[in-house]
Scaffold this motif. Structure first.
Motif, PDB file in Angstrom:
ATOM      1  N   ASP A 194       5.735  -0.393   8.100  1.00 44.24           N
ATOM      2  CA  ASP A 194       5.867   0.938   7.504  1.00 44.24           C
ATOM      3  C   ASP A 194       7.327   1.371   7.653  1.00 44.24           C
ATOM      4  N   LEU A 216       3.285  -0.605   4.182  1.00 51.72           N
ATOM      5  CA  LEU A 216       2.565   0.660   4.050  1.00 51.72           C
ATOM      6  C   LEU A 216       3.683   1.666   3.888  1.00 51.72           C
ATOM      7  N   GLU A 263       5.511   5.412   1.997  1.00 48.18           N
ATOM      8  CA  GLU A 263       5.264   6.731   1.421  1.00 48.18           C
ATOM      9  C   GLU A 263       6.060   6.945   0.141  1.00 48.18           C
ATOM     10  N   ARG A 304      -2.412   4.968  -0.285  1.00 44.71           N
ATOM     11  CA  ARG A 304      -2.514   5.640   0.994  1.00 44.71           C
ATOM     12  C   ARG A 304      -2.450   7.145   0.772  1.00 44.71           C
ATOM     13  N   ALA A 316      -8.201   2.625  -1.203  1.00 43.99           N
ATOM     14  CA  ALA A 316      -7.384   3.673  -0.570  1.00 43.99           C
ATOM     15  C   ALA A 316      -7.608   3.691   0.937  1.00 43.99           C
ATOM     16  N   VAL A 317      -6.497   3.878   1.646  1.00 46.02           N
ATOM     17  CA  VAL A 317      -6.479   3.912   3.108  1.00 46.02           C
ATOM     18  C   VAL A 317      -6.223   5.346   3.541  1.00 46.02           C
ATOM     19  N   THR A 318      -6.953   5.797   4.574  1.00 46.80           N
ATOM     20  CA  THR A 318      -6.700   7.143   5.074  1.00 46.80           C
ATOM     21  C   THR A 318      -6.937   7.190   6.575  1.00 46.80           C
ATOM     22  N   GLU A 319      -6.258   8.131   7.212  1.00 46.07           N
ATOM     23  CA  GLU A 319      -6.302   8.163   8.676  1.00 46.07           C
ATOM     24  C   GLU A 319      -7.556   8.856   9.198  1.00 46.07           C
ATOM     25  N   ILE A 367       0.881  -1.176   0.000  1.00 50.88           N
ATOM     26  CA  ILE A 367       0.000   0.000   0.000  1.00 50.88           C
ATOM     27  C   ILE A 367       0.918   1.224   0.000  1.00 50.88           C
ATOM     28  N   GLN A 371      -7.118   4.216   8.740  1.00 49.05           N
ATOM     29  CA  GLN A 371      -5.831   4.068   9.409  1.00 49.05           C
ATOM     30  C   GLN A 371      -5.963   4.721  10.786  1.00 49.05           C
TER      31      GLN A 371
END
Ligand code: PEP
Ligand code: MN
Length: 337
Positions: free
Chosen positions: A269, A296, A298, A126, A161-164, A98, A182
């Motif tokens: 991560d 995960l 960036e 992400r 899609a993952v989001t906090e 991700i 997240q």
């Protein structure tokens, strides 16, 4: 308590026993296996003595659940959990990647980065819309506008899609836009927030707090499962130690420890775990080799101008090279990428 039924016990027997467990104020769990049914009873274990299960002809064995995390632990649930995330899955022999920027900054920035990570073979996206920043003066995220961008790009590319989510009041709105929540390191023990997302059925990536032990992470996950949401993915993202050469110390010991203690899938991560883009590749490979179920991480289309975490974000071509380097390692450890 873990109550193993004899092979000839029927579903009706199991249901009758579950009713008796409920009547004592305990929570019954039903876990049919290949050969026999296993029941669980969660709550004050002393209450169960009044059922005299030891002398029940349909009961093979009764034993206490020793771990404090009853639902997250392997004792009650020996098989690995696989969490479905949109059109992909985490766990069960896959290595799921991700990737995306720390934060959604604009449509162009998110779409460019998303297309690049998709072309390189990422499985999910992400991007934060609500950023829990250490400083109140740092970029806090685009909020709902960021969620809209996240969802439209995710739909366009067909990637989850993952989001906090940082506040229980935002759970409903984030749920409308994201394939997974997240929970960030700073909120790992925000128990009201964990309970709020536990009431949804949306998958959750729960990141380990920077000062949390593995057992603290597992207890935090227990809060979510106890509310009824079984779709939890754990994430090791580095812990605070006396070391200052890196942003955090990526605790890869935690991966085999979590695998021993819990059935939940676990991501690593390496971006937050190191804080330095040149260390992301080596630690990503180490994570795959030590048993993680995915990454995960960036990636930014223009890291020097990123509004957050640029120093640890990979350039798209570095991410593509890393994906190529991960494939033979996945083959070697028997994981599908
Ligand atoms: C993030 O994923 O961008 C983030 C803020 O992570 P963490 O909660 O691990 O610091
Ligand atoms: Mn970040």
């Amino acid at each position: 308590m873990i109550i193993v039924l004899k092979p000839h016990a029927t579903k009706e027997h199991a249901e009758e026993l579950m009713q008796r467990i409920s009547a004592l104020g305990l929570r019954p769990l039903y876990m049919p296996g290949q050969e026999r049914v296993v029941l669980g009873a969660l709550g004050d274990e002393r209450a169960i003595e009044s059922l005299h299960l030891d002398s029940d002809p349909l009961v093979e064995s009764v034993k206490p659940i020793l771990a404090p995390y009853k639902l997250v632990g392997r004792e009650m649930h020996p098989h690995d959990t696989i969490v479905t995330l949109g059109n992909t899955q985490v766990g069960g022999g896959r290595f799921t990647v991700i990737a995306g920027p720390c934060a959604v900054e604009s449509r162009e920035q998110f779409a460019d980065t998303a297309r690049a990570v998709q072309a390189a073979g990422a499985h999910g996206l992400r991007g934060g819309a609500y950023k829990p920043r250490t400083s109140p003066y740092s970029f806090q995220g685009l909020g709902v506008e960021g969620l809209e961008i996240l969802k439209s790009v995710s739909d366009e590319l067909g990637m989850p899609a993952v989001t906090e989510v940082v506040d229980s009041g935002d759970v409903e709105v984030v749920d409308r836009y994201a394939a997974a929540f997240q929970i960030g390191a700073r909120n790992m023990q925000n128990f009201r927030l964990l309970q709020a997302i536990g009431r949804s059925r949306t998958p959750i990536i729960l990141k380990r707090g920077m000062a949390a032990k593995v057992d603290d992470l597992l207890m935090a996950a227990e809060y979510i499962l106890a509310e009824g949401n079984p779709n939890v993915i754990l994430c090791e993202r580095g812990i605070t130690t006396f070391e200052t050469a890196t942003r955090n110390t990526l605790d890869l010991n935690a991966i085999p420890v979590i695998k021993q203690r819990s059935h939940l899938p676990v991501l690593v991560d390496p971006s937050h775990g190191t804080g330095l883009r040149e260390l992301v590749g080596p630690m990503a490979k180490a994570a795959l080799a030590c048993g993680a179920d995915g990454l995960l991480l960036e990636v930014h289309c223009d890291p020097p101008n990123a509004l957050s975490d640029g120093r640890q974000s990979l350039f798209p071509d570095q991410f593509a090279a890393l994906m190529r380097e991960l494939r033979p390692i996945a083959d070697a450890v028997g994981k599908v990428m």
